[in-house]
Design an enzyme around this catalytic site. Sequence first.
Site, PDB file in Angstrom:
ATOM      1  N   HIS A   1       2.628   4.829  12.871  1.00  0.00           N
ATOM      2  CA  HIS A   1       1.551   5.806  12.712  1.00  0.00           C
ATOM      3  C   HIS A   1       1.846   7.118  13.434  1.00  0.00           C
ATOM      4  CE1 HIS A   1      -1.902   2.908  11.356  1.00  0.00           C
ATOM      5  NE2 HIS A   1      -0.847   2.898  10.561  1.00  0.00           N
TER       6      HIS A   1
ATOM      7  N   GLU B   1      -5.335   1.937   2.014  1.00  0.00           N
ATOM      8  CA  GLU B   1      -5.233   0.809   2.948  1.00  0.00           C
ATOM      9  C   GLU B   1      -5.512   1.236   4.379  1.00  0.00           C
ATOM     10  OE1 GLU B   1      -2.991  -1.983   5.724  1.00  0.00           O
ATOM     11  OE2 GLU B   1      -2.841   0.188   5.449  1.00  0.00           O
ATOM     12  N   GLU B   2      -4.970   2.389   4.745  1.00  0.00           N
ATOM     13  CA  GLU B   2      -5.121   2.855   6.127  1.00  0.00           C
ATOM     14  C   GLU B   2      -6.567   3.236   6.463  1.00  0.00           C
ATOM     15  OE1 GLU B   2      -2.898   2.413   8.153  1.00  0.00           O
ATOM     16  OE2 GLU B   2      -0.903   2.667   7.284  1.00  0.00           O
TER      17      GLU B   2
ATOM     18  N   HIS C   1       0.837  -1.210   0.000  1.00  0.00           N
ATOM     19  CA  HIS C   1       0.000   0.000   0.000  1.00  0.00           C
ATOM     20  C   HIS C   1       0.869   1.256   0.000  1.00  0.00           C
ATOM     21  CE1 HIS C   1       0.176   1.433   4.262  1.00  0.00           C
ATOM     22  NE2 HIS C   1       0.307   0.160   4.580  1.00  0.00           N
TER      23      HIS C   1
END
Length: 324
Positions: A290, A164-165, A115
């Site tokens: 993150h 994706e996230e 991703h």
Amino acid sequence: DYSQFKAGDIAVISRGNCTFDEKATMAQRYNPKAIIIYNQGDTSDRSGLFSASISESVSVPVLAAAYRVGLILSYACNSTVRLYTNTDEYLTNTTNIIADTTIGRSDRVIVIGSHLDSVPAGPGINDNGSGSALNIELARIVSVNLQQTGLLQNKVRFCWWGGEELGLLGSTYYLNNLNATNHTAVSDISANINFDMIASPNYYRGVYNGTSDPTGPGSGVIQGLFQDWFNSHSISYEPTEFNGRSDYGPFLDYGIPAGGLKTGAEVLKTPAQRDKYGGFANAPFDPCYHQFCDTISNVNKEVMIEMAQAAEYVVTTLASSSDL
């Protein structure tokens, strides 16, 4: 535990164990006015405010909260809470990038995925610049070593997924759209290999545990190929959870064998893993997961090279196999 929950109350839920979607979907069954999911506070990186995504099937407001706020709300069960949000809702576009080899059997396609997106909080160099960079290098290797030499037996499709996230949006859309427009093309996909976070600074070497795939033996075969490479080079590794958390998940949903590598995210390294791989026990595999510090300095180049070499072996083996 919703045994004492009343319709119209606000559901306050700790993060952890289940996905955000599962937590919100369960809470919605009891007709809450809103849902608050708070950080679980078991590590330093799980104490503050966080971002997440929820599927469209959840129709009530869902908000994130820091651990301290969640504790206060959890112990205020007999209090009245007024919840106000100022929300902007808008549609935006995201993009998948897809490139096929020019030769190879089109009824035995190997999809290599990673991703491209990151979370708003950080630049996302390990998550997932590392996997996306590997995908580019694999495309070069397949082109030079297999396609240009005529050794390529099966078509290889290199995919860089968007969204994706936000809930595996790019890979899910790709398969759903392909199935709706050309169902045969889905059945032509023989395997998916996924690379998501392969350069974590406090790493372990994880091989997706394909033997746990209930849809058939194919994922276990992919796992075995990765293990063959690590064993032949006397490099330690371990099977890792195969829970659909990354972009291989939608492929499993369509019954397509999958596999891949990872080096860890927010989970803490155990003392046994410290003894096996080095690094620091009781610290996250990626302390910058993150976060704003997920920069180029957050990459462990040594383990990234090892994972890339294992990936090259598996991808070229599958791509050049006449008996897939």
